[in-house]
Write a protein that holds these residues in place. Sequence first.
Motif, short mmCIF file in Angstrom:
data_model
loop_
_atom_site.label_atom_id
_atom_site.label_comp_id
_atom_site.label_asym_id
_atom_site.label_seq_id
_atom_site.Cartn_x
_atom_site.Cartn_y
_atom_site.Cartn_z
N LEU A 58 -22.20 -56.03 15.89
CA LEU A 58 -22.22 -55.42 14.57
C LEU A 58 -22.67 -53.97 14.67
O LEU A 58 -23.45 -53.62 15.54
N ARG A 59 -22.17 -53.18 13.74
CA ARG A 59 -22.72 -51.84 13.59
C ARG A 59 -23.95 -51.95 12.70
O ARG A 59 -24.10 -52.91 11.94
N ASP A 62 -23.24 -52.58 9.17
CA ASP A 62 -22.79 -53.92 8.80
C ASP A 62 -23.94 -54.81 8.33
O ASP A 62 -23.74 -55.75 7.58
N THR A 65 -24.61 -55.49 4.56
CA THR A 65 -23.76 -56.41 3.79
C THR A 65 -24.09 -57.87 4.09
O THR A 65 -23.53 -58.75 3.47
#
Length: 66
Positions: A58-59, A62, A65
Amino acid sequence: MRIIIDTEKELIIVPDTYYKQIDKKNEVLVKAGAEDKKLDYVQYVKDSFDNAIKNPMLRKSDLRTM
């Protein structure tokens, strides 16, 4: 607990409280009668990495969210 993997310096950077946190977890295990399951500082990171690498990467953006 957040642990940083620095790919440029090839280092694993743990929080200043890392060893104290593992020691607390080990105290709980000993009190529960599971002294043979005490956590090793290095193995804990290895096991956590093995579990994390099974998930998609994941960034940081991210995470907002989730």
